[in-house]
Design a protein around this motif. Structure first.
Motif, PDB file in Angstrom:
ATOM      1  N   ARG A 176       0.829  -1.204   0.000  1.00  7.77           N
ATOM      2  CA  ARG A 176       0.000   0.000   0.000  1.00  7.77           C
ATOM      3  C   ARG A 176       0.871   1.265   0.000  1.00  7.77           C
ATOM      4  NH1 ARG A 176      -5.297   0.529   1.529  1.00  7.77           N
ATOM      5  NH2 ARG A 176      -5.391  -1.487   0.476  1.00  7.77           N
ATOM      6  N   ASP A 177       0.631   2.136  -0.986  1.00  2.00           N
ATOM      7  CA  ASP A 177       1.339   3.411  -1.139  1.00  2.00           C
ATOM      8  C   ASP A 177       2.846   3.253  -1.355  1.00  2.00           C
ATOM      9  OD1 ASP A 177      -0.973   4.933  -0.943  1.00  2.00           O
ATOM     10  OD2 ASP A 177      -0.824   5.097   1.235  1.00  2.00           O
ATOM     11  N   MET A 178       3.267   2.111  -1.859  1.00  2.00           N
ATOM     12  CA  MET A 178       4.695   1.890  -2.131  1.00  2.00           C
ATOM     13  C   MET A 178       5.013   1.859  -3.622  1.00  2.00           C
ATOM     14  SD  MET A 178       5.848  -1.021   0.618  1.00  2.00           S
ATOM     15  CE  MET A 178       5.326  -0.963   2.337  1.00  2.00           C
ATOM     16  N   ALA A 205     -10.206  -9.286 -16.607  1.00  2.00           N
ATOM     17  CA  ALA A 205      -9.375  -9.626 -15.451  1.00  2.00           C
ATOM     18  C   ALA A 205      -8.255  -8.605 -15.264  1.00  2.00           C
ATOM     19  CB  ALA A 205      -8.794 -11.027 -15.618  1.00  2.00           C
ATOM     20  N   ALA A 206      -7.728  -8.086 -16.367  1.00  2.00           N
ATOM     21  CA  ALA A 206      -6.669  -7.080 -16.272  1.00  2.00           C
ATOM     22  C   ALA A 206      -7.186  -5.805 -15.621  1.00  2.00           C
ATOM     23  CB  ALA A 206      -6.101  -6.779 -17.658  1.00  2.00           C
ATOM     24  N   PHE A 207      -8.393  -5.384 -15.972  1.00  2.00           N
ATOM     25  CA  PHE A 207      -8.937  -4.173 -15.354  1.00  2.00           C
ATOM     26  C   PHE A 207      -9.250  -4.411 -13.873  1.00  2.00           C
ATOM     27  CE2 PHE A 207      -9.188  -2.393 -19.566  1.00  2.00           C
ATOM     28  CZ  PHE A 207      -9.032  -1.033 -19.330  1.00  2.00           C
ATOM     29  N   ASP A 208      -9.682  -5.612 -13.518  1.00  2.00           N
ATOM     30  CA  ASP A 208      -9.854  -5.932 -12.096  1.00  2.00           C
ATOM     31  C   ASP A 208      -8.512  -5.847 -11.372  1.00  2.00           C
ATOM     32  OD1 ASP A 208     -12.569  -6.332 -12.383  1.00  2.00           O
ATOM     33  OD2 ASP A 208     -12.406  -8.512 -12.632  1.00  2.00           O
ATOM     34  N   TYR A 209      -7.467  -6.308 -12.037  1.00  2.00           N
ATOM     35  CA  TYR A 209      -6.117  -6.247 -11.466  1.00  2.00           C
ATOM     36  C   TYR A 209      -5.692  -4.800 -11.228  1.00  2.00           C
ATOM     37  CZ  TYR A 209      -0.963  -6.306 -11.590  1.00  2.00           C
ATOM     38  OH  TYR A 209       0.373  -6.103 -11.323  1.00  2.00           O
ATOM     39  N   PHE A 210      -5.927  -3.930 -12.204  1.00  2.00           N
ATOM     40  CA  PHE A 210      -5.510  -2.535 -12.051  1.00  2.00           C
ATOM     41  C   PHE A 210      -6.342  -1.805 -10.995  1.00  2.00           C
ATOM     42  CE2 PHE A 210      -3.481  -3.177 -16.239  1.00  2.00           C
ATOM     43  CZ  PHE A 210      -2.211  -2.717 -15.907  1.00  2.00           C
ATOM     44  N   ASN A 216      -2.566   0.498  -4.224  1.00  2.00           N
ATOM     45  CA  ASN A 216      -1.171   0.502  -3.781  1.00  2.00           C
ATOM     46  C   ASN A 216      -0.332   1.596  -4.435  1.00  2.00           C
ATOM     47  OD1 ASN A 216      -1.736  -1.719  -2.209  1.00  2.00           O
ATOM     48  ND2 ASN A 216      -0.949  -3.210  -3.686  1.00  2.00           N
ATOM     49  N   VAL A 217      -0.902   2.286  -5.428  1.00  2.00           N
ATOM     50  CA  VAL A 217      -0.160   3.331  -6.133  1.00  2.00           C
ATOM     51  C   VAL A 217      -0.179   4.615  -5.307  1.00  2.00           C
ATOM     52  CG1 VAL A 217      -0.065   4.776  -8.200  1.00  2.00           C
ATOM     53  CG2 VAL A 217      -0.615   2.343  -8.404  1.00  2.00           C
ATOM     54  N   GLU A 218       1.007   5.113  -4.987  1.00  2.00           N
ATOM     55  CA  GLU A 218       1.089   6.354  -4.214  1.00  2.00           C
ATOM     56  C   GLU A 218       0.583   7.529  -5.042  1.00  2.00           C
ATOM     57  OE1 GLU A 218       4.415   8.977  -1.796  1.00  2.00           O
ATOM     58  OE2 GLU A 218       4.880   8.082  -3.732  1.00  2.00           O
ATOM     59  N   TYR A 219       1.076   7.630  -6.282  1.00  2.00           N
ATOM     60  CA  TYR A 219       0.533   8.628  -7.199  1.00  2.00           C
ATOM     61  C   TYR A 219       0.950   8.289  -8.622  1.00  2.00           C
ATOM     62  CZ  TYR A 219       4.618  11.453  -8.613  1.00  2.00           C
ATOM     63  OH  TYR A 219       5.777  11.898  -9.184  1.00  2.00           O
ATOM     64  N   TYR A 220       0.165   8.794  -9.585  1.00  2.00           N
ATOM     65  CA  TYR A 220       0.459   8.602 -11.001  1.00  2.00           C
ATOM     66  C   TYR A 220       1.155   9.861 -11.520  1.00  2.00           C
ATOM     67  CZ  TYR A 220      -3.000   4.823 -10.708  1.00  2.00           C
ATOM     68  OH  TYR A 220      -3.693   3.690 -10.360  1.00  2.00           O
ATOM     69  N   GLY A 221       2.323   9.698 -12.109  1.00  2.00           N
ATOM     70  CA  GLY A 221       3.011  10.877 -12.621  1.00  2.00           C
ATOM     71  C   GLY A 221       4.386  10.548 -13.150  1.00  2.00           C
ATOM     72  N   LYS A 222       5.080  11.583 -13.636  1.00  2.00           N
ATOM     73  CA  LYS A 222       6.408  11.420 -14.206  1.00  2.00           C
ATOM     74  C   LYS A 222       7.449  11.341 -13.095  1.00  2.00           C
ATOM     75  CE  LYS A 222       7.399  13.674 -18.001  1.00  2.00           C
ATOM     76  NZ  LYS A 222       7.326  12.618 -19.017  1.00  2.00           N
ATOM     77  N   LEU A 352     -11.552   5.755  -9.460  1.00  2.00           N
ATOM     78  CA  LEU A 352     -11.749   4.928  -8.266  1.00  2.00           C
ATOM     79  C   LEU A 352     -11.154   5.604  -7.034  1.00  2.00           C
ATOM     80  CD1 LEU A 352     -12.912   2.060  -7.676  1.00  2.00           C
ATOM     81  CD2 LEU A 352     -10.568   1.207  -7.865  1.00  2.00           C
ATOM     82  N   GLU A 353     -11.925   5.698  -5.977  1.00  2.00           N
ATOM     83  CA  GLU A 353     -11.417   6.261  -4.727  1.00  2.00           C
ATOM     84  C   GLU A 353     -10.551   5.232  -4.016  1.00  2.00           C
ATOM     85  OE1 GLU A 353     -14.299   7.892  -2.138  1.00  2.00           O
ATOM     86  OE2 GLU A 353     -15.173   9.238  -3.638  1.00  2.00           O
ATOM     87  N   LYS A 354      -9.492   5.724  -3.389  1.00  2.00           N
ATOM     88  CA  LYS A 354      -8.609   4.828  -2.658  1.00  2.00           C
ATOM     89  C   LYS A 354      -9.173   4.547  -1.273  1.00  2.00           C
ATOM     90  CE  LYS A 354      -4.245   4.873  -3.103  1.00  2.00           C
ATOM     91  NZ  LYS A 354      -2.794   5.173  -3.096  1.00  2.00           N
ATOM     92  N   LYS A 355      -9.056   3.288  -0.854  1.00  2.00           N
ATOM     93  CA  LYS A 355      -9.517   2.893   0.474  1.00  2.00           C
ATOM     94  C   LYS A 355      -8.497   3.322   1.511  1.00  2.00           C
ATOM     95  CE  LYS A 355     -11.758  -1.186  -1.505  1.00  2.00           C
ATOM     96  NZ  LYS A 355     -11.770  -2.672  -1.555  1.00  2.00           N
ATOM     97  N   ARG A 356      -8.985   3.771   2.630  1.00  2.00           N
ATOM     98  CA  ARG A 356      -8.091   4.195   3.713  1.00  2.00           C
ATOM     99  C   ARG A 356      -8.380   3.414   4.978  1.00  2.00           C
ATOM    100  NH1 ARG A 356      -3.792   6.233   1.358  1.00  2.00           N
ATOM    101  NH2 ARG A 356      -4.347   7.828  -0.163  1.00  2.00           N
TER     102      ARG A 356
END
Length: 356
Positions: A176-178, A205-210, A216-222, A352-356
């Motif tokens: 999570r967040d790593m 199944a791939a979209f369920d995976y993502f 677990n993604v901290e943020y999307y970016g460069k 999708l909102e992230k669970k906390r």
């Protein structure tokens, strides 16, 4: 231009001169007659839309030295940005060549009529897996790359998380967040990741995976490669050539999941627009795909995989494309379905909102 910028500009020109000094150049050689006859001081430059940095600079410099045709490079912020620009301009722009970026984006552009078909004579000398041509001759394969999982071992050790071994491991809540990741809406790397998981699991199944990975993604970016290389993030999905130099110190590892990996093909295409000089654009394609042009990949400090067959076979990388299990990617299907897949990503993952 201030003094500091002039110095940087001079050093850049000097470095390019040193890199290219061993090459021999013949003015106008190997050009169609129409292109060779139009070289000169007043020659209109070829305009390159490029998602890469040093590599197109070195190739363009060598091409100009060889042919006398000037080249102007306009940098794009990823394959998505380049595709969006073509859609916005709708053949009214002045871009001549699209240099680099994910093959899927190029194929989408070819399918939508933004590219000029051209099968270079160099195609017969390219590695069949990577070289193409693709999408009815509108796209050529410029380089390749191996997709995998990159980890910062100290980062994971400090948090008591194991080094992942498989793609499915990344969806484990222990990470999570790593994880750092780019968005496929703008990044060719992320789009290649998306179609790789579709090839491995099937689309639903791939979209369920993502959706699970999203938690677990901290943020999307460069900048994700830099972050994992400096221990600021634990895990990144990217290409081997992006981190090969960081692996040498032992803190960063490149994981090749046993179930198979995706791979990229960097596209090279002629952009369709009114009033263009197609012969000069074709001459650039021929040069970039030739032994001479492909040899410049290393000169530019890049560990991308050449598509020129002889150079492809001479790779000295520790991890080679021909030695790993490759997922069965269908690049033409991916390109034709690219917009639909991105729309689905926006609706099902990005929102999708992230669970906390």
């Amino acid at each position: 231009m201030d003094f500091a910028n002039r110095c940087r500009h001079f050093r850049r020109l000097l470095s390019l001169t040193v890199l290219l000094a061993p090459l021999s150049f013949a003015q106008g050689a190997d050009l169609p007659a129409e292109a060779a006859s139009q070289t000169g001081p007043a020659t209109k430059p070829l305009i390159l839309y490029s998602v890469l940095s040093e590599y197109p600079n070195v190739v363009s410099y060598a091409f100009t030295r060889k042919t006398g045709i000037p080249v102007e490079i306009i940098e794009m912020r990823g394959s998505g940005a380049a595709m969006a620009r073509l859609q916005y301009e709708r053949r009214s722009g002045n871009g001549d060549i699209w240099f680099g970026g994910s093959l899927g984006s190029h194929i989408q552009a070819g399918a939508e009529g933004y590219l000029v078909p051209y099968v270079s004579p160099q195609t017969t000398k390219l590695e069949p897996l990577l070289g193409g041509p693709f999408m009815e001759g509108t796209v050529n394969g410029l380089y390749g790359g191996i997709l995998g999982i990159v980890v910062s071992k100290p980062f994971l050790q400090e948090r008591g998380a194991p080094v992942p071994k498989t793609w499915k491991d990344l969806a484990d809540p222990v990470y999570r967040d790593m994880i750092g990741m780019k968005s496929p809406l703008v990044s060719g790397t992320a789009f290649t990741t998306l179609i790789s998981m579709i090839a491995l699991m099937g689309e639903d199944a791939a979209f369920d995976y993502f959706k699970a990975l999203h938690q677990n993604v901290e943020y999307y970016g460069k900048g994700q490669t830099y972050r994992v290389s400096t221990g600021q993030i634990g895990i990144v999905i990217t290409f081997y050539h992006e981190v090969v130099n960081s692996i040498e110190d032992g803190d960063v590892a490149f994981i090749v999941p046993p179930e198979g990996v995706g791979y990229e093909i960097g596209g090279l295409s002629i952009i369709k627009h009114d009033g263009q000089d197609v012969q000069k654009a074709q001459a650039f394609i021929d040069f970039a795909l030739s032994w001479e042009g492909q040899s410049l990949i290393k000169n530019a400090g890049s560990d991308r995989i050449p598509t020129y067959s002889k150079l492809y076979k001479e790779q000295n990388q520790q991890i080679k494309l021909q030695d790993v299990t490759l997922l069965p990617l269908d690049f033409e299907w991916a390109g034709i379905n690219r917009q639909r897949l991105l729309d689905r990503w926006t609706q099902e993952v990005a929102s999708l909102e992230k669970k906390r």
